[in-house]
Design an enzyme around this catalytic site. Sequence first.
Site, PDB file in Angstrom:
ATOM      1  N   GLN A  12       0.809  -1.221   0.000  1.00 37.99           N
ATOM      2  CA  GLN A  12       0.000   0.000   0.000  1.00 37.99           C
ATOM      3  C   GLN A  12       0.843   1.272   0.000  1.00 37.99           C
ATOM      4  O   GLN A  12       0.306   2.368  -0.131  1.00 37.99           O
ATOM      5  CB  GLN A  12      -0.908   0.000   1.240  1.00 37.99           C
ATOM      6  CG  GLN A  12      -1.857  -1.173   1.317  1.00 37.99           C
ATOM      7  CD  GLN A  12      -2.457  -1.338   2.713  1.00 37.99           C
ATOM      8  OE1 GLN A  12      -2.222  -0.539   3.624  1.00 37.99           O
ATOM      9  NE2 GLN A  12      -3.235  -2.387   2.895  1.00 37.99           N
TER      10      GLN A  12
ATOM     11  N   HIS B  66      -0.684   0.202   5.805  1.00 32.86           N
ATOM     12  CA  HIS B  66      -1.233   1.192   6.737  1.00 32.86           C
ATOM     13  C   HIS B  66      -0.359   2.439   6.847  1.00 32.86           C
ATOM     14  O   HIS B  66       0.029   2.864   7.933  1.00 32.86           O
ATOM     15  CB  HIS B  66      -1.467   0.560   8.107  1.00 32.86           C
ATOM     16  CG  HIS B  66      -2.525  -0.495   8.113  1.00 32.86           C
ATOM     17  ND1 HIS B  66      -3.139  -0.934   9.264  1.00 32.86           N
ATOM     18  CD2 HIS B  66      -3.070  -1.220   7.106  1.00 32.86           C
ATOM     19  CE1 HIS B  66      -4.031  -1.868   8.963  1.00 32.86           C
ATOM     20  NE2 HIS B  66      -3.997  -2.070   7.659  1.00 32.86           N
TER      21      HIS B  66
ATOM     22  N   TYR C 225      -8.659 -10.199  10.949  1.00 36.33           N
ATOM     23  CA  TYR C 225      -8.803 -10.934   9.680  1.00 36.33           C
ATOM     24  C   TYR C 225      -8.896 -12.442   9.897  1.00 36.33           C
ATOM     25  O   TYR C 225      -9.312 -13.180   9.007  1.00 36.33           O
ATOM     26  CB  TYR C 225      -7.651 -10.587   8.738  1.00 36.33           C
ATOM     27  CG  TYR C 225      -7.690  -9.146   8.281  1.00 36.33           C
ATOM     28  CD1 TYR C 225      -8.789  -8.642   7.605  1.00 36.33           C
ATOM     29  CD2 TYR C 225      -6.635  -8.281   8.549  1.00 36.33           C
ATOM     30  CE1 TYR C 225      -8.840  -7.321   7.194  1.00 36.33           C
ATOM     31  CE2 TYR C 225      -6.671  -6.955   8.147  1.00 36.33           C
ATOM     32  CZ  TYR C 225      -7.782  -6.482   7.471  1.00 36.33           C
ATOM     33  OH  TYR C 225      -7.829  -5.163   7.072  1.00 36.33           O
TER      34      TYR C 225
ATOM     35  N   TYR D 155      -9.692   8.010  19.421  1.00 40.08           N
ATOM     36  CA  TYR D 155     -10.728   7.362  18.608  1.00 40.08           C
ATOM     37  C   TYR D 155     -10.684   5.838  18.692  1.00 40.08           C
ATOM     38  O   TYR D 155     -11.308   5.151  17.895  1.00 40.08           O
ATOM     39  CB  TYR D 155     -10.685   7.915  17.182  1.00 40.08           C
ATOM     40  CG  TYR D 155     -11.216   9.320  17.216  1.00 40.08           C
ATOM     41  CD1 TYR D 155     -12.573   9.571  17.110  1.00 40.08           C
ATOM     42  CD2 TYR D 155     -10.376  10.396  17.501  1.00 40.08           C
ATOM     43  CE1 TYR D 155     -13.085  10.856  17.243  1.00 40.08           C
ATOM     44  CE2 TYR D 155     -10.876  11.675  17.635  1.00 40.08           C
ATOM     45  CZ  TYR D 155     -12.233  11.900  17.502  1.00 40.08           C
ATOM     46  OH  TYR D 155     -12.738  13.174  17.660  1.00 40.08           O
TER      47      TYR D 155
ATOM     48  N   GLU E 179     -14.936   3.557   9.606  1.00 41.88           N
ATOM     49  CA  GLU E 179     -15.537   4.609  10.428  1.00 41.88           C
ATOM     50  C   GLU E 179     -15.507   5.969   9.741  1.00 41.88           C
ATOM     51  O   GLU E 179     -14.622   6.264   8.929  1.00 41.88           O
ATOM     52  CB  GLU E 179     -14.754   4.771  11.742  1.00 41.88           C
ATOM     53  CG  GLU E 179     -14.763   3.580  12.650  1.00 41.88           C
ATOM     54  CD  GLU E 179     -13.975   3.818  13.932  1.00 41.88           C
ATOM     55  OE1 GLU E 179     -13.956   2.909  14.768  1.00 41.88           O
ATOM     56  OE2 GLU E 179     -13.376   4.928  14.087  1.00 41.88           O
TER      57      GLU E 179
END
Length: 412
Positions: free
Chosen positions: A123, A187, A301, A290, A280
């Site tokens: 990513q 991430h 997962y 949060y 979210e």
Amino acid sequence: MTTRSRASRHREGIRNAILAGGYLCVAIALSACGIERDPDSGQDIVSTPRSLVDAPVEVLQGEHGGYAVRVLAEGFVHPWSLALLPDGSMLVTERPGRLRRIGADGTISAPLDGVPPVFVQGQSGLLDVVPSPSFADDRLVYLSYGEPNWRGNKAGTAVARGRLGEHGLEDVEVLFRQEPKLSHGTHIGSRIAFDAHGMLFVSAGDNRVADKAQLLDHLQGKLVRLHPDGGIPADNPFVAREGARPEIWSYGHRNIQGLALHPETGALWSHEHGPMGGDEINLPQAGANYGWPLATHGLDYSGQPVPGALGSAAEGTQAPAHYWPKSPAVSGMAFYAGDAFPQWQGNLLAGALVGKALIRLQLDGERVVHEERLLPGRERIRDVRVGPDGLVYLLTDSTDGRLLRLEPVAED
């Protein structure tokens, strides 16, 4: 000179180049530099974007009638972000490390100069691109990306800015670095947004090391707030707390890939990826927690509870403004405030990767009261922007990524 000596000097040269911040494509130090490889064949995927401004439109039906989809360009390799410039041109990032300019006439440039060294794996790569709020005067462009450590084997989120010139970015400087660097390519985040006061917000993912999102001496899983030059505002919530990073605005985030300012209230909204379920929407407040990974509406997962989770809520943490029990994998975010689609006024638009849709969310204040999925089941939507013309611009995520534009259907 012996082989051992040559190899030693070569490694030292790579290390020095990276530490000096030079804009070199050091193939050994980086996982790749402007290259995306096919996961099956291992062959390099060449980026050959093509302009299609004269392509016909396709008309689709939504809850409020028809809307037209026009393909403006195709052939990008995992395009990640789109910036609309005042002269009608655009900037597009490709995750393998390329920044391109699309002219107002649709012509697509070669990769622009000045992009910092990028960690390209999974990513991670070249991510968001956002012009300065005063771009018409200063021509500054902000980039977020996965920055390699000096060994080239891990990465963290970074933000750089440079002045857009004829051939690329000039006078490039790095304003923010996520430390420590813990990501192997997952991430990273990362989105950039400026608020109404010109403050710079940057999302930094948890690097797939979830517990670090709760640690205030780490920058994993955080939303940070900076001056446009990278300086730290004196009124940041943790600026005077010992052992806390003063850049932090809010924490306990997993992987924010959407930031947008509400056009009426000026409030900053975000969305982030949950694990298996639990994507979210939040309205990040100064100093607020949060919850990740203590509180989540998703599962690991493996199908088991997330390690360390206390449930869907935890004392001292903020509940999301909205969540999806089944993750659409949200990416890109924009409020609609144009005139081309009056029926969408005030709606929040979010791309969906796994969900393969553009999600239109109808709001009542800070509550989501209705959802529609546009372009359902077609393509992974990576970025969403609303132009000054009121049209909606989308990037699709693939090795043959496309730039789409949603237009109203012409009346007969």
